[in-house]
Design a protein around this motif. Sequence first.
Motif, PDB file in Angstrom:
ATOM      1  N   SER A  21       0.813  -1.212   0.000  1.00 43.14           N
ATOM      2  CA  SER A  21       0.000   0.000   0.000  1.00 43.14           C
ATOM      3  C   SER A  21       0.849   1.266   0.000  1.00 43.14           C
ATOM      4  O   SER A  21       0.324   2.359  -0.204  1.00 43.14           O
ATOM      5  CB  SER A  21      -0.952   0.004   1.193  1.00 43.14           C
ATOM      6  N   ASP A  22       2.172   1.135   0.197  1.00 43.85           N
ATOM      7  CA  ASP A  22       3.063   2.282   0.161  1.00 43.85           C
ATOM      8  C   ASP A  22       3.027   2.894  -1.239  1.00 43.85           C
ATOM      9  O   ASP A  22       3.288   2.210  -2.239  1.00 43.85           O
ATOM     10  CB  ASP A  22       4.490   1.861   0.524  1.00 43.85           C
ATOM     11  N   ALA A  23       2.689   4.186  -1.319  1.00 37.83           N
ATOM     12  CA  ALA A  23       2.488   4.852  -2.611  1.00 37.83           C
ATOM     13  C   ALA A  23       3.701   4.750  -3.531  1.00 37.83           C
ATOM     14  O   ALA A  23       3.555   4.519  -4.738  1.00 37.83           O
ATOM     15  CB  ALA A  23       2.113   6.317  -2.388  1.00 37.83           C
ATOM     16  N   SER A  24       4.908   4.903  -2.996  1.00 35.63           N
ATOM     17  CA  SER A  24       6.093   4.853  -3.865  1.00 35.63           C
ATOM     18  C   SER A  24       6.332   3.437  -4.386  1.00 35.63           C
ATOM     19  O   SER A  24       6.734   3.262  -5.539  1.00 35.63           O
ATOM     20  CB  SER A  24       7.322   5.387  -3.137  1.00 35.63           C
ATOM     21  N   LEU A 106      -8.786  -0.729  -5.628  1.00 35.82           N
ATOM     22  CA  LEU A 106      -9.015   0.710  -5.684  1.00 35.82           C
ATOM     23  C   LEU A 106      -9.966   1.164  -4.583  1.00 35.82           C
ATOM     24  O   LEU A 106     -10.816   2.011  -4.803  1.00 35.82           O
ATOM     25  CB  LEU A 106      -9.586   1.105  -7.056  1.00 35.82           C
ATOM     26  N   ASP A 107      -9.802   0.633  -3.381  1.00 34.17           N
ATOM     27  CA  ASP A 107     -10.643   1.061  -2.260  1.00 34.17           C
ATOM     28  C   ASP A 107     -10.324   2.516  -1.948  1.00 34.17           C
ATOM     29  O   ASP A 107     -10.322   3.346  -2.833  1.00 34.17           O
ATOM     30  CB  ASP A 107     -10.409   0.161  -1.041  1.00 34.17           C
ATOM     31  N   SER A 108     -10.040   2.862  -0.722  1.00 34.44           N
ATOM     32  CA  SER A 108      -9.727   4.248  -0.375  1.00 34.44           C
ATOM     33  C   SER A 108      -8.365   4.670  -0.935  1.00 34.44           C
ATOM     34  O   SER A 108      -8.172   5.796  -1.341  1.00 34.44           O
ATOM     35  CB  SER A 108      -9.774   4.451   1.136  1.00 34.44           C
ATOM     36  N   ASP A 109      -7.404   3.766  -0.909  1.00 35.00           N
ATOM     37  CA  ASP A 109      -6.082   3.977  -1.505  1.00 35.00           C
ATOM     38  C   ASP A 109      -5.820   2.849  -2.488  1.00 35.00           C
ATOM     39  O   ASP A 109      -6.409   1.780  -2.389  1.00 35.00           O
ATOM     40  CB  ASP A 109      -4.984   3.954  -0.429  1.00 35.00           C
ATOM     41  N   ILE A 110      -4.931   3.085  -3.409  1.00 33.00           N
ATOM     42  CA  ILE A 110      -4.566   2.015  -4.340  1.00 33.00           C
ATOM     43  C   ILE A 110      -3.655   1.046  -3.611  1.00 33.00           C
ATOM     44  O   ILE A 110      -2.665   1.445  -2.989  1.00 33.00           O
ATOM     45  CB  ILE A 110      -3.870   2.569  -5.597  1.00 33.00           C
TER      46      ILE A 110
END
Length: 131
Positions: A21-24, A106-110
């Motif tokens: 779940s880490d964006a990077s 694609l819930d609250s965060d990708i």
Amino acid sequence: MSHSPRSRTKPAGSVESTTISDASQVEALLGALEDEDCRAILEATTDEALTANELSESCDLPLSTAYRKLELLTETGLLEEQLRISRNGKHTSEYARSVEDVHVSLDSDIELSITRSGIEEHGQSVVAGAD
């Protein structure tokens, strides 16, 4: 070019699922999967581990590009670098796909859910007569 037969062994029960779940990390993985050359390398390593030279040839990539893509794919964990030990004493790196499936949520965060399979025990293979 003929290759000696090699195969990855997948020990029973060696499937592992990971959620990222880490964006990077998500961005890096999606970037690698978006890249046509990276996808070609992943497809080429479906059934067997291959060296950079073998991947360069089979994917029709310049060797320098193949090395850049291999670095990206190993950094993101989509490929695993292994040591190919040949009977003639030469050792070289080979690359095996370490991911079976990638699912995007694609819930609250990708989030990415990655299913990894077992790679050869000890990360090595022995190839008779390999160069």
